[in-house]
Motif scaffolding. Structure first.
Motif, PDB file in Angstrom:
ATOM      1  N   UNK A  13      48.970  27.650  41.434  1.00  0.00           N
ATOM      2  CA  UNK A  13      49.589  28.209  42.635  1.00  0.00           C
ATOM      3  C   UNK A  13      48.800  29.382  43.214  1.00  0.00           C
ATOM      4  N   UNK A  14      47.762  29.836  42.517  1.00  0.00           N
ATOM      5  CA  UNK A  14      46.974  30.981  42.990  1.00  0.00           C
ATOM      6  C   UNK A  14      46.165  30.569  44.215  1.00  0.00           C
ATOM      7  N   UNK A  15      46.225  31.403  45.262  1.00  0.00           N
ATOM      8  CA  UNK A  15      45.468  31.160  46.493  1.00  0.00           C
ATOM      9  C   UNK A  15      44.731  32.434  46.887  1.00  0.00           C
ATOM     10  N   UNK A  16      43.781  32.294  47.773  1.00  0.00           N
ATOM     11  CA  UNK A  16      43.081  33.473  48.303  1.00  0.00           C
ATOM     12  C   UNK A  16      44.106  34.433  48.892  1.00  0.00           C
ATOM     13  N   UNK A  17      43.938  35.709  48.588  1.00  0.00           N
ATOM     14  CA  UNK A  17      44.841  36.728  49.097  1.00  0.00           C
ATOM     15  C   UNK A  17      46.007  37.034  48.175  1.00  0.00           C
ATOM     16  N   UNK A  18      46.270  36.163  47.198  1.00  0.00           N
ATOM     17  CA  UNK A  18      47.366  36.418  46.256  1.00  0.00           C
ATOM     18  C   UNK A  18      47.008  37.614  45.381  1.00  0.00           C
ATOM     19  N   UNK A  19      47.991  38.132  44.709  1.00  0.00           N
ATOM     20  CA  UNK A  19      47.788  39.247  43.788  1.00  0.00           C
ATOM     21  C   UNK A  19      47.921  38.734  42.365  1.00  0.00           C
ATOM     22  N   UNK A  20      46.885  38.938  41.555  1.00  0.00           N
ATOM     23  CA  UNK A  20      46.922  38.595  40.133  1.00  0.00           C
ATOM     24  C   UNK A  20      46.976  39.898  39.351  1.00  0.00           C
ATOM     25  N   UNK A  21      48.116  40.181  38.761  1.00  0.00           N
ATOM     26  CA  UNK A  21      48.300  41.413  37.994  1.00  0.00           C
ATOM     27  C   UNK A  21      47.827  42.641  38.771  1.00  0.00           C
ATOM     28  N   UNK A  22      48.076  42.634  40.071  1.00  0.00           N
ATOM     29  CA  UNK A  22      47.723  43.771  40.911  1.00  0.00           C
ATOM     30  C   UNK A  22      46.336  43.704  41.537  1.00  0.00           C
ATOM     31  N   UNK A  23      45.538  42.704  41.196  1.00  0.00           N
ATOM     32  CA  UNK A  23      44.206  42.533  41.772  1.00  0.00           C
ATOM     33  C   UNK A  23      44.254  41.457  42.856  1.00  0.00           C
ATOM     34  N   UNK A  24      43.648  41.745  44.004  1.00  0.00           N
ATOM     35  CA  UNK A  24      43.638  40.776  45.096  1.00  0.00           C
ATOM     36  C   UNK A  24      42.647  39.654  44.801  1.00  0.00           C
ATOM     37  N   UNK A  25      43.078  38.415  45.020  1.00  0.00           N
ATOM     38  CA  UNK A  25      42.236  37.244  44.796  1.00  0.00           C
ATOM     39  C   UNK A  25      41.345  37.031  46.016  1.00  0.00           C
ATOM     40  N   UNK A  26      40.026  36.954  45.775  1.00  0.00           N
ATOM     41  CA  UNK A  26      39.072  36.746  46.867  1.00  0.00           C
ATOM     42  C   UNK A  26      38.554  35.311  46.903  1.00  0.00           C
ATOM     43  N   UNK A  27      38.614  34.613  45.773  1.00  0.00           N
ATOM     44  CA  UNK A  27      38.171  33.214  45.712  1.00  0.00           C
ATOM     45  C   UNK A  27      38.859  32.545  44.533  1.00  0.00           C
ATOM     46  N   UNK A  28      39.083  31.257  44.644  1.00  0.00           N
ATOM     47  CA  UNK A  28      39.704  30.493  43.568  1.00  0.00           C
ATOM     48  C   UNK A  28      38.737  29.400  43.140  1.00  0.00           C
ATOM     49  N   UNK A  29      38.406  29.378  41.862  1.00  0.00           N
ATOM     50  CA  UNK A  29      37.570  28.325  41.290  1.00  0.00           C
ATOM     51  C   UNK A  29      38.258  27.796  40.043  1.00  0.00           C
ATOM     52  N   UNK A  30      37.787  26.700  39.552  1.00  0.00           N
ATOM     53  CA  UNK A  30      38.370  26.104  38.361  1.00  0.00           C
ATOM     54  C   UNK A  30      37.295  25.909  37.301  1.00  0.00           C
ATOM     55  N   UNK A  31      37.576  26.357  36.095  1.00  0.00           N
ATOM     56  CA  UNK A  31      36.689  26.127  34.954  1.00  0.00           C
ATOM     57  C   UNK A  31      37.541  25.833  33.734  1.00  0.00           C
ATOM     58  N   UNK A  32      36.940  25.234  32.766  1.00  0.00           N
ATOM     59  CA  UNK A  32      37.615  24.982  31.489  1.00  0.00           C
ATOM     60  C   UNK A  32      36.680  25.399  30.374  1.00  0.00           C
ATOM     61  N   UNK A  33      37.266  26.009  29.358  1.00  0.00           N
ATOM     62  CA  UNK A  33      36.506  26.343  28.161  1.00  0.00           C
ATOM     63  C   UNK A  33      37.476  26.363  27.000  1.00  0.00           C
ATOM     64  N   UNK A  34      37.084  26.955  25.901  1.00  0.00           N
ATOM     65  CA  UNK A  34      37.944  26.966  24.725  1.00  0.00           C
ATOM     66  C   UNK A  34      39.297  27.585  25.027  1.00  0.00           C
ATOM     67  N   UNK A  35      40.321  26.978  24.490  1.00  0.00           N
ATOM     68  CA  UNK A  35      41.670  27.475  24.706  1.00  0.00           C
ATOM     69  C   UNK A  35      42.258  27.880  23.369  1.00  0.00           C
ATOM     70  N   UNK A  36      42.851  29.028  23.362  1.00  0.00           N
ATOM     71  CA  UNK A  36      43.547  29.521  22.174  1.00  0.00           C
ATOM     72  C   UNK A  36      44.962  29.839  22.616  1.00  0.00           C
ATOM     73  N   UNK A  37      45.940  29.417  21.843  1.00  0.00           N
ATOM     74  CA  UNK A  37      47.334  29.712  22.166  1.00  0.00           C
ATOM     75  C   UNK A  37      47.884  30.668  21.118  1.00  0.00           C
ATOM     76  N   UNK A  38      47.631  31.960  21.294  1.00  0.00           N
ATOM     77  CA  UNK A  38      48.126  32.907  20.296  1.00  0.00           C
ATOM     78  C   UNK A  38      49.643  33.021  20.349  1.00  0.00           C
TER      79      UNK A  38
END
Length: 164
Positions: A13-38
């Motif tokens: 649901x993240x889009x340009x201009x949204x706020x992520x934990x108080x930081x403004x989103x300037x671009x949205x990209x997708x990547x995948x790497x190792x996932x840990x579920x602590x």
């Protein structure tokens, strides 16, 4: 699940201009790497890339966030076992549970959507008992393998001494 515009929402649901934990989103990209579920007491972590700012993220997935972000997980056998034996539970998750969950999640998601809350919580309690029992079997099998390896090593050493 990420803190998007002040609410925990799916990362998609993240889009340009949204706020992520108080930081403004300037671009949205997708990547995948190792996932840990602590497993954490709050169900939340600070997540960051090597170059990004940390953002608040949930450790569970979207379809079960209402349960995982409640106090319920802290009162389960699975949570208690993961707290007491973190390395063993992680090995169990990697060796067994990840494949099972990957296969079952689509079906469980649709079943949860159809079920009442009491039925969902009953299923979670039964699932927790099953996970704890399966972990016990996994841990005993690993211990039995280690004990057999020690006996085999001791027997080999005894044979070498006899030949010497």
């Amino acid at each position: 699940m990420l803190l998007v515009d002040g609410k925990l929402r799916a990362a998609r649901t993240v889009t340009n201009g949204a706020s992520l934990s108080g930081y403004k989103v300037h671009a949205v990209t997708s990547t995948r790497s190792g996932i840990i579920n602590p497993i954490t007491t709050s169900g939340l972590i600070l997540a960051a890339s090597t170059s990004g700012q940390p953002i608040l993220a949930a450790t569970g997935n979207e379809w079960l966030a209402d349960v995982m972000l409640s106090s319920y997980p802290q009162h389960t056998l699975s949570y208690t076992l993961a707290s007491a034996f973190p390395a063993s539970v992680q090995r169990f998750y990697d060796a067994v549970l990840e494949q099972v969950f990957n296969a079952l999640v689509p079906r469980l998601r649709s079943l949860k959507a159809l079920a009442s809350k009491p039925v969902v919580y009953a299923a979670l309690v039964l699932g927790d008992l099953a996970l704890a029992a399966a972990f016990g079997i996994f841990a005993m099998a690993a211990s039995a393998g280690a004990i057999l390896a020690c006996f085999a090593l001791a027997a080999s050493l005894q044979l070498l001494r006899q030949k010497a």
